[in-house]
Scaffold this motif. Structure first.
Motif, short mmCIF file in Angstrom:
data_model
loop_
_atom_site.label_atom_id
_atom_site.label_comp_id
_atom_site.label_asym_id
_atom_site.label_seq_id
_atom_site.Cartn_x
_atom_site.Cartn_y
_atom_site.Cartn_z
N GLU A 41 0.84 -1.20 0.00
CA GLU A 41 0.00 0.00 0.00
C GLU A 41 0.88 1.25 0.00
O GLU A 41 1.86 1.35 0.74
N VAL A 42 0.50 2.22 -0.84
CA VAL A 42 1.23 3.49 -0.97
C VAL A 42 0.23 4.62 -0.76
O VAL A 42 -0.92 4.54 -1.18
N CYS B 112 -4.73 -3.31 5.16
CA CYS B 112 -3.44 -4.00 5.16
C CYS B 112 -3.66 -5.51 5.13
O CYS B 112 -4.50 -6.05 5.86
N THR B 113 -2.91 -6.17 4.29
CA THR B 113 -2.99 -7.63 4.15
C THR B 113 -1.64 -8.28 4.43
O THR B 113 -1.43 -9.44 4.06
N VAL C 84 -3.77 -8.87 13.90
CA VAL C 84 -3.45 -8.34 15.23
C VAL C 84 -3.55 -6.83 15.24
O VAL C 84 -3.98 -6.21 16.22
N ARG C 85 -3.17 -6.20 14.11
CA ARG C 85 -3.22 -4.74 14.00
C ARG C 85 -4.55 -4.23 13.46
O ARG C 85 -4.67 -3.04 13.13
N CYS C 86 -5.54 -5.10 13.33
CA CYS C 86 -6.86 -4.72 12.80
C CYS C 86 -6.73 -4.14 11.39
O CYS C 86 -7.43 -3.19 11.02
N ALA C 87 -5.81 -4.69 10.61
CA ALA C 87 -5.58 -4.32 9.21
C ALA C 87 -5.13 -2.87 9.04
O ALA C 87 -5.29 -2.30 7.96
#
Length: 406
Positions: free
Chosen positions: A124-125, A137-138, A144-147
């Motif tokens: 991602e940018v 986010c994948t 854990v970081r809730c994406a």
């Protein structure tokens, strides 16, 4: 809406009908300037969609098989399948190569002015002073970081991505690279290889240029040019015609340097530099589309691997889904322009110094290729073909007004 309200306010009915009609028209693609947001990325186990339907591919294969049986030995007449260049695309290849150099030069200069963020765990940018808060986010441990993304400073390779492929010395005589040749054959950006096969000459990457078309004997390519070339050399018919077809490729280095210097001179103002970079981007994209209409490009159906040429290579390097059943070989299919030039779509930001994009308001935000977004943030006007995708006409609500919007 009740019937009594419609009778009291007839303009509301006309307005609702108009809005419904415009929405249907845009969805059907009646407006050539309309472009919706890019579709979400596919799952890793899914295969890329075929640009040409499978029924059409099967019909073409049957027609080629029948033509081969009817005429086992035939002379290939149409370029580039016969090993010759397409004359009208030689100049296009030179312009695409120069436009690519201008885009890379402009992006490297604009990143000194416009900040760029890249996620640490995924691709991602985001263009802006701070990263967005959209949870897409994948990467590893995204659950854990809730994406949420973890942002850091990005570079030129994050704005525009040119995948690499094997360089072919003879795209017709030897179109495939074997597994044992994976270390001996050089890899270059696919767009550069496409320009070379279309007529660009670079000293670092030599390629074979034919003067006579090849023959197809029972599906195999046979070249009789070696003897014909000796006869032409004895008779004094050297490569003057081929030099004229290449449009003075020996002076290509000076042309590139002069183009980059001209962009730098115009780039004294950031707005001018962004405008020139955006024009070079559109020139590069349009040129690549023209070349790909004639010169075939293959891509793997499960991974980003690309190979310019009539066939894909045989290097067993695929690690995507179902690669065990293919023994590491790629599942080759027809490539699209997004496989040769990665656009890398990013969220459009209205104010670089404003608050970060909210995850609850992501349906009101638009997207654009990273190069376009970078040039727009640097002062270039918004292109008409990306105005709908960037959702310039949509006014996003404030964060405290999310529950009040339907």
């Amino acid at each position: 809406m009740s019937r009594s309200v419609r009778s009291q306010f007839p303009g509301i009915q006309a307005l609702s009908t108009r809005i419904r009609t415009l929405t249907l028209g845009f969805g059907e693609g009646d407006d050539p300037l309309y472009a919706d947001l890019p579709k979400p990325s596919r799952m890793k186990v899914e295969r890329k969609p075929y640009p040409t339907p499978m029924k059409v591919l099967i019909r073409r294969a049957k027609e080629e098989r029948e033509a081969r049986k009817a005429q086992p030995c035939r002379l290939l007449e149409e370029p580039p399948g016969n090993g010759l260049l397409v004359p009208e695309l030689v100049d296009v290849a030179h312009r695409v190569y120069r436009a690519r150099e201008s885009v890379l030069f402009g992006v490297s200069k604009l990143l000194d002015v416009v900040p760029l963020q890249r996620c640490r765990y995924c691709f991602e940018v985001h263009i802006g002073s701070m990263g967005h808060e959209i949870r897409t986010c994948t990467g590893p441990n995204s659950g854990v970081r809730c994406a949420t993304h973890v942002w850091r400073r990005g570079g030129v390779q994050d704005v525009i991505y040119f995948p690499s492929c094997f360089h072919l010395y003879d795209r017709v005589g030897k179109p495939r690279v074997g597994h044992d040749e994976r270390y001996s054959v050089r890899r270059i950006p696919a767009i550069v290889e496409l320009c070379i096969q279309a007529g660009l000459d670079l000293e670092k990457y030599p390629t074979k240029r034919r003067m006579k078309p090849v023959y197809c004997i029972e599906g195999r390519i046979v070249d009789f040019e070696s003897e014909a070339k000796k006869d032409e050399t004895k008779s004094g018919l050297n490569s003057e015609d081929s030099k004229s077809q290449l449009l003075g490729s020996a002076k290509l280095g000076s042309l590139i340097n002069s183009a980059a210097f001209a962009v730098h001179e115009k780039g004294n103002n950031t707005r001018d530099l962004s405008t020139v970079t955006l024009q070079s981007w559109f020139e590069m994209i349009s040129g690549v589309r023209k070349i790909m209409d004639k010169y075939s490009v293959q891509t793997c159906g499960y991974c980003p691997e690309v190979q310019v040429g009539p066939k894909g290579h045989k290097v067993r390097m695929c690690k995507a889904s179902k690669h065990q059943s293919r023994n590491g070989l790629h599942a080759w299919q027809e490539a699209t322009i997004d496989d040769v030039v990665g656009p890398n779509y990013v969220w459009h930001v209205r104010d670089l110094h404003g608050p970060a994009l909210d995850n609850n308001l992501k349906r009101y935000y638009g997207k654009a290729p990273a190069v376009v977004e970078l040039c727009v943030q640097a002062g270039a006007p918004i292109p008409d073909q990306y105005r709908s995708m960037m959702r310039v006409d949509v006014v996003p609500p404030d964060r405290d007004e999310v529950d009040l919007v339907a």
